[in-house]
Motif scaffolding. Structure first.
Motif, short mmCIF file in Angstrom:
data_model
loop_
_atom_site.label_atom_id
_atom_site.label_comp_id
_atom_site.label_asym_id
_atom_site.label_seq_id
_atom_site.Cartn_x
_atom_site.Cartn_y
_atom_site.Cartn_z
N GLU A 46 20.40 0.46 -9.78
CA GLU A 46 20.99 -0.53 -10.57
C GLU A 46 19.96 -1.42 -11.06
O GLU A 46 19.77 -1.79 -12.38
CB GLU A 46 21.75 -1.43 -9.31
N ALA A 47 18.93 -1.23 -10.48
CA ALA A 47 17.50 -1.91 -11.07
C ALA A 47 17.14 -1.10 -12.32
O ALA A 47 16.81 -1.73 -13.62
CB ALA A 47 16.42 -1.74 -10.32
N ALA A 48 17.60 0.14 -12.40
CA ALA A 48 17.20 1.20 -13.60
C ALA A 48 18.03 0.64 -14.66
O ALA A 48 17.66 0.83 -16.06
CB ALA A 48 17.46 2.54 -13.21
N ALA A 49 19.33 0.59 -14.51
CA ALA A 49 20.31 0.19 -15.37
C ALA A 49 20.03 -1.11 -15.94
O ALA A 49 20.02 -1.34 -17.26
CB ALA A 49 21.54 0.28 -14.97
N VAL A 50 19.70 -1.95 -15.37
CA VAL A 50 19.53 -3.34 -15.71
C VAL A 50 18.01 -3.36 -16.86
O VAL A 50 18.14 -3.92 -17.89
CB VAL A 50 19.09 -4.46 -14.91
N ARG A 51 17.28 -2.56 -16.30
CA ARG A 51 15.73 -2.55 -17.18
C ARG A 51 16.02 -1.77 -18.41
O ARG A 51 15.67 -2.32 -19.47
CB ARG A 51 14.94 -1.70 -16.18
#
Length: 372
Positions: A46-51
């Protein structure tokens, strides 16, 4: 060796998803994808998608869920897709040459990258859920792009014929019928503007006048309209017009004092001008709650004058009968199996309305005194 995770983000807003067009490598240029990219070592999905969305589009998103499954992009790379919502920043492509918002019926209007295609069927159902709209909304209306989707009933063909007639007559602020969707719901154009919550606020005098004047234009547009129904609204003796029958602040929208839309036509049907104005007075003066008698009288006079042909006293006198018809109509519709009205009745609306009417009856003499 572990596969590299590629995170795509299906950014959803009002029943549409954002697609982005690739520019490289050459063999993929011109194809569309869910924006996103590779997760860094040790980075949460999820952090990868947001970034990635922040880097590619300059937008901040929050992940709200995930589409099922995963697809191999190329040897050693696997694609997963998160559902996301914008929280800040309108998307601007930095690594793509175009972005486009697609509704559920438009998903196949673009050429997607092959790994993204298997996610589209599930995504279509997500988009069809849309965003719930403010206002009366007994039927659970949702916004999907620039359209509104609502449940249909036996009355729908008559209502659609009326809307087509009104638009053909040039009456403004009426939705256009676009058809039905994959869930069998009617599809109408979305009308812009702000819905006034009269439980916390009130229509301005100018808004009230605009609405009453529009009601006259509606009634002037229907003498040559005829349709056998069935209509959802009933219980009126000696109807003389086809009316909206729920003309109230929760079913209209404004830009400032200017009327921009009248929606929720499911109760449209035979009635009388005075009963239409009585319901408007009940909901928009408003008479359903205590209002200073002088203010109530003044705003009743505004309604009558804007419509023409009636006095404020006549409108006031018609209110108890119109409220009775509404309560009886809800109960009759529930007995007939109308799910929308059953949901409304479950909130205690008929009983609450009758209590409010009893309170109004006590206030009527003071309002009549002001009207004289």
């Amino acid at each position: 060796m572990a596969e590299v995770l590629v995170m795509g983000a299906a950014i959803v807003r009002d029943g549409r998803v954002l697609a982005a067009r690739r520019t490289d490598p050459p063999e993929l240029a011109g194809r569309w994808e869910f924006p996103g990219g590779k997760a860094e070592p040790g980075e949460d999905a999820e952090a990868a998608a947001v970034r990635e969305i922040h880097e590619e589009l300059g937008s901040d998103v929050v992940v709200t869920g995930h589409l099922r499954g995963e697809q191999h992009v190329k040897p050693g790379y696997v694609l997963r897709v998160a559902l996301a919502e914008l929280v800040a920043g309108e998307p601007v492509p930095h690594e793509h040459d175009a972005v486009r918002w697609l509704g559920p019926e438009e998903l196949h209007d673009v050429a997607w990258l092959a790994p993204d295609v298997p996610f589209l069927d599930e995504l279509r159902e997500v988009l069809l859920d849309g965003t719930r709209l403010d206002g009366g909304n007994v039927g659970g209306a949702v916004k999907v792009g620039h359209t509104v989707r609502r449940a249909t009933g036996s009355w729908t063909p008559a209502v659609h014929a009326l809307l087509d007639h009104l638009r053909g007559s040039g009456l403004p602020h009426v939705p256009r019928v676009l058809g039905t969707d994959a869930r069998g719901r009617e599809v109408l154009t979305h009308l812009p503007g702000h819905v006034v919550d009269v439980d916390r606020d009130a229509l301005t005098d100018a808004q009230l006048v605009a609405l009453a004047g529009w009601a006259r234009s509606l009634h002037d547009a229907v003498p040559d309209f005829d349709h056998p129904g069935p209509w959802r609204f009933s219980g009126v003796d000696g109807p003389t017009v086809v009316a909206h029958n729920d003309l109230a602040p929760y079913n209209v929208c404004f830009e400032g004092d200017a009327l921009t839309g009248v929606f929720d036509w499911d109760l449209a049907g035979p009635s009388t001008p005075l009963l239409e104005l009585a319901h408007l007075a009940w909901t928009a003066v408003p008479l359903f709650r205590p209002v200073d008698p002088a203010t109530a009288a003044r705003r009743l006079a505004l309604v009558a004058e804007a419509y023409g042909g009636f006095a404020g006293r006549e409108v006031l006198d018609a209110v108890p009968e119109r409220v009775r018809i509404a309560c009886d109509g809800i109960r009759a519709a529930v007995a007939a199996g109308d799910e929308g009205m059953r949901a409304l009745a479950a909130t205690g609306e008929p009983e609450r309305t009758e209590r409010r009417l009893a309170d109004l009856r006590e206030r009527i003499p003071a309002i009549e005194k002001e009207l004289r």
